[in-house]
Enzyme design. Structure first.
Site, PDB file in Angstrom:
ATOM      1  N   LYS A 208       0.632  -1.254  -0.024  1.00  0.00           N
ATOM      2  CA  LYS A 208       0.078  -0.268  -0.033  1.00  0.00           C
ATOM      3  C   LYS A 208       0.975   1.181   0.117  1.00  0.00           C
ATOM      4  O   LYS A 208       0.629   2.311  -0.574  1.00  0.00           O
ATOM      5  CB  LYS A 208      -0.986   0.071   1.270  1.00  0.00           C
ATOM      6  CG  LYS A 208      -1.837   1.272   1.354  1.00  0.00           C
ATOM      7  CD  LYS A 208      -2.651   1.216   2.469  1.00  0.00           C
ATOM      8  CE  LYS A 208      -3.738  -0.028   2.742  1.00  0.00           C
ATOM      9  NZ  LYS A 208      -4.264   0.169   3.862  1.00  0.00           N
ATOM     10  N   GLU A 214       9.959  -5.766   4.077  1.00  0.00           N
ATOM     11  CA  GLU A 214      10.129  -7.019   3.737  1.00  0.00           C
ATOM     12  C   GLU A 214       9.410  -7.281   1.968  1.00  0.00           C
ATOM     13  O   GLU A 214      10.344  -8.121   1.552  1.00  0.00           O
ATOM     14  CB  GLU A 214       9.050  -8.052   4.431  1.00  0.00           C
ATOM     15  CG  GLU A 214       9.295  -7.869   6.261  1.00  0.00           C
ATOM     16  CD  GLU A 214       8.555  -6.931   6.771  1.00  0.00           C
ATOM     17  OE1 GLU A 214       8.291  -7.168   7.985  1.00  0.00           O
ATOM     18  OE2 GLU A 214       8.105  -5.750   6.112  1.00  0.00           O
ATOM     19  N   GLY A 263      -5.099  -4.468   5.590  1.00  0.00           N
ATOM     20  CA  GLY A 263      -4.635  -5.756   4.847  1.00  0.00           C
ATOM     21  C   GLY A 263      -5.241  -6.917   5.116  1.00  0.00           C
ATOM     22  O   GLY A 263      -5.507  -7.608   4.050  1.00  0.00           O
ATOM     23  N   ARG A 264      -5.679  -7.283   6.245  1.00  0.00           N
ATOM     24  CA  ARG A 264      -6.434  -8.397   6.473  1.00  0.00           C
ATOM     25  C   ARG A 264      -7.933  -8.677   6.096  1.00  0.00           C
ATOM     26  O   ARG A 264      -8.572  -9.745   5.877  1.00  0.00           O
ATOM     27  CB  ARG A 264      -6.556  -9.117   8.135  1.00  0.00           C
ATOM     28  CG  ARG A 264      -7.161  -7.900   8.840  1.00  0.00           C
ATOM     29  CD  ARG A 264      -6.830  -8.045  10.272  1.00  0.00           C
ATOM     30  NE  ARG A 264      -7.353  -6.926  11.351  1.00  0.00           N
ATOM     31  CZ  ARG A 264      -6.708  -5.890  11.285  1.00  0.00           C
ATOM     32  NH1 ARG A 264      -5.647  -5.259  10.450  1.00  0.00           N
ATOM     33  NH2 ARG A 264      -7.192  -5.063  12.277  1.00  0.00           N
ATOM     34  N   GLU A 350      -5.648 -10.301  14.882  1.00  0.00           N
ATOM     35  CA  GLU A 350      -4.827  -8.824  14.749  1.00  0.00           C
ATOM     36  C   GLU A 350      -5.962  -8.022  15.002  1.00  0.00           C
ATOM     37  O   GLU A 350      -5.942  -6.840  15.073  1.00  0.00           O
ATOM     38  CB  GLU A 350      -4.620  -8.897  13.020  1.00  0.00           C
ATOM     39  CG  GLU A 350      -3.611  -7.646  13.144  1.00  0.00           C
ATOM     40  CD  GLU A 350      -2.753  -7.746  11.778  1.00  0.00           C
ATOM     41  OE1 GLU A 350      -1.701  -8.143  11.845  1.00  0.00           O
ATOM     42  OE2 GLU A 350      -3.210  -7.234  10.678  1.00  0.00           O
ATOM     43  N   HIS A 381      -5.738 -36.918  12.976  1.00  0.00           N
ATOM     44  CA  HIS A 381      -4.603 -37.763  13.511  1.00  0.00           C
ATOM     45  C   HIS A 381      -3.396 -36.709  13.853  1.00  0.00           C
ATOM     46  O   HIS A 381      -2.404 -36.990  13.818  1.00  0.00           O
ATOM     47  CB  HIS A 381      -4.141 -38.183  12.173  1.00  0.00           C
ATOM     48  CG  HIS A 381      -5.019 -39.119  11.523  1.00  0.00           C
ATOM     49  ND1 HIS A 381      -5.129 -40.643  11.901  1.00  0.00           N
ATOM     50  CD2 HIS A 381      -6.203 -38.927  10.740  1.00  0.00           C
ATOM     51  CE1 HIS A 381      -6.134 -41.293  11.238  1.00  0.00           C
ATOM     52  NE2 HIS A 381      -6.881 -40.343  10.661  1.00  0.00           N
ATOM     53  N   LYS A 496       8.401  -4.217  14.511  1.00  0.00           N
ATOM     54  CA  LYS A 496       8.997  -3.695  13.187  1.00  0.00           C
ATOM     55  C   LYS A 496      10.112  -2.624  13.675  1.00  0.00           C
ATOM     56  O   LYS A 496      11.330  -2.419  13.028  1.00  0.00           O
ATOM     57  CB  LYS A 496       8.002  -3.269  12.329  1.00  0.00           C
ATOM     58  CG  LYS A 496       7.138  -4.037  11.677  1.00  0.00           C
ATOM     59  CD  LYS A 496       6.032  -3.655  10.747  1.00  0.00           C
ATOM     60  CE  LYS A 496       5.177  -4.532   9.907  1.00  0.00           C
ATOM     61  NZ  LYS A 496       4.210  -3.831   9.038  1.00  0.00           N
TER      62      LYS A 496
END
Length: 520
Positions: A208, A214, A263-264, A350, A381, A496
């Site tokens: 954005k 990163e 973002g999410r 978040e 399992h 960060k």
């Protein structure tokens, strides 16, 4: 509207006094038929195996009314400032359609029109790439698209792509292969780049701000690894209008997002729209938006029994704050949804992993639970032993479909693989709820382990859109009940800041340097 903490709500104070419900004594055929709510696009939410009854549901309705959940949702849809931490609007529902008819203005533009324009641009661009009109720098048709992003720019789009790849194959749709690079760990990018043909791969860079460390690090790693490729003809950006990428000569094209979509919550914006349209076709993405919009409209219903997201949210708060349950397991009985729990983990934790209310005041009650999950039957399992006989009761949210996606199956001992899958799902719900008596303590199951079920005939784009919207709106409604701001994420910032400090030599922080010396 009034914003008040959960423990100040009169309905909540009444709720904690009600008698608890035993699943063993209440799970009946009639209850299974009656305790359901529509979730949109053919998706249904079943809460028969949750520890609630009419009295509790009626009180949950009162709580939702007192906390004005629908009114706050309408305010959000109408463009009121609902992210007080960042003083921003919250507009992710608007990316899939206008639910109220209200015009929303921000940044000197009408936002509904802005999002529609981006969809039209995505439709045109993806169509030209898929038809071969837009070719690589080597003059070849693209057969692969690779998204470079992190967090919500990766988890949601990746989960949705994997969820629909089998459906697209089963429908005989033309596909471009999709890959994702997210982790700043260089092994992530290296492992992906070894599997793609540089001359036929289109890259989508999602940031954005255009400055995400990163993501830009991974972009540079890709550029340096793919020598001889003109990346300006093989890289598109999903970014804001004001970012350095918006008008950069280093990208083939740029598609825009804004500050009003976290973002999410961004999978139905250009963040998910570009890669899904390129890989599976714009019509597939459009169908996903349709399903999400239908579920968004359903969330406007003031009757909790007709509003799956509100019912799910209210029951979740009851489990967390009255019954004291600390986790929730997301258990999709569909391999296509193998990454969906990871996306929901970010979405929920978040958004509502907060210890202060929307006014910045500490709350005196528990908020968001820990979310984890795995697809069935693999999870059976793995960690189901603890779910069945562990000392903590962990609520479960199952997801299931009558039909598979690929249309490929086999029959063994009188039943198909799909029948076996869903037999396991039905059995687990009942086993968790009712348990089993046995003289041998090792083989005794207490039961009273609660679960819900979201189900449909088949996992299609419309159903997936409704499923996505259901959880987004559930999280939103729980934030309203807890009086949280579900739309900022200050908790990810401190790490960060300190990471940048490490890279600058720790700036005199001896404790930070001690760990840095171990790792760098």
């Amino acid at each position: 509207m009034e914003y008040k903490n959960l423990d100040k709500a009169l309905a909540y104070q009444d709720l904690v006094k009600l008698d608890k419900v035993s699943l063993k004594n209440n799970l009946t055929v009639k209850r299974i038929r009656d305790y359901q709510a529509p979730a949109g696009a053919g998706l249904t939410y079943s809460y028969a195996a949750m520890p609630v009854n009419k009295e509790i549901i009626d009180k949950l309705q009162e709580l939702c009314d007192e906390q004005e959940l629908v009114e706050k949702y309408v305010a959000l849809l109408s463009g009121e400032m609902m992210n007080p931490g960042e003083k921003r609007l919250v507009l992710h529902q608007l990316t899939r359609g206008n639910c109220t008819g209200s015009k929303v203005y921000a940044d000197d533009e009408e936002k509904d029109e802005f999002y529609r324009q981006q969809l039209e641009r995505i439709k045109d661009f993806s169509g030209r790439v898929r038809s071969g009109k837009i070719k690589s720098s080597a003059g070849k048709k693209f057969d692969t698209v690779c998204q470079i992003g992190i967090g919500g720019s990766d988890l949601g789009p990746r989960a949705l792509y994997l969820a629909l790849k089998g459906w697209a194959t089963g429908e005989g749709k033309k596909q471009l292969r999709a890959e994702f690079i997210s982790n700043v760990d260089p092994d992530d990018a290296a492992s992906v780049l070894k599997t793609v043909n540089p001359e036929t791969t289109l890259f989508v860079l999602v940031s954005k701000s255009g400055t995400t460390l990163e993501t830009l690090t991974n972009q540079l790693l890709v550029t340096q690894t793919l020598k001889g490729i003109d990346m300006s003809k093989q890289l598109v950006a999903v970014t804001s209008k004001t970012s350095p990428l918006a008008k950069s000569d280093d990208v083939l094209d740029a598609f825009y997002i804004d500050d009003y979509i976290g973002g999410r919550y961004s999978s139905t914006s250009a963040v998910g729209g570009v890669i899904l349209s390129l890989a599976l076709g714009y019509d597939t993405f459009e169908a996903l938006l349709k399903g999400a919009h239908e579920a968004d409209n359903n969330a406007l219903n003031g009757d909790i029994r007709e509003n799956s997201a509100m019912m799910d949210a209210a029951i979740g708060v009851y489990l967390r704050n009255v019954l004291g349950m600390q986790q929730t397991a997301i258990l999709p009985y569909s391999q296509a949804l193998c990454r969906f729990p990871a996306h929901l983990q970010q979405l929920d934790m978040e958004s509502n992993g907060k210890h202060v209310n929307r006014f910045g005041e500490r709350v005196g009650y528990k908020t968001g639970p820990v979310i984890f999950g795995e697809s069935g039957t693999n999870g059976q399992h793995s960690f189901y032993q603890l779910l069945h006989q562990g000392t903590d009761i962990i609520p479960m949210q199952f997801i299931g479909f009558k039909e598979n996606q690929y249309g490929v199956d086999t029959e063994v001992e009188g039943s198909t693989s799909q029948a076996k899958l869903n037999a396991n799902l039905a059995a687990q719900i009942v086993a968790f709820a009712l348990g089993k008596d046995d003289e041998n303590p090792n083989k005794e199951f207490d039961g009273e382990r609660c679960s819900s079920l979201l189900y449909a005939d088949r996992l299609t784009p419309e159903v997936l859109g409704a499923l996505l919207s259901h959880f987004e709106n559930k999280v939103m409604f729980q934030g309203f009940l807890w009086n949280l701001n579900s739309f900022d994420q200050e908790g990810v910032q401190l790490g960060k800041v300190l990471a940048k400090k490490v890279l600058k030599g720790c700036e005199g922080d001896e404790v930070l340097k001690a760990y840095a010396d171990i790792l760098l």
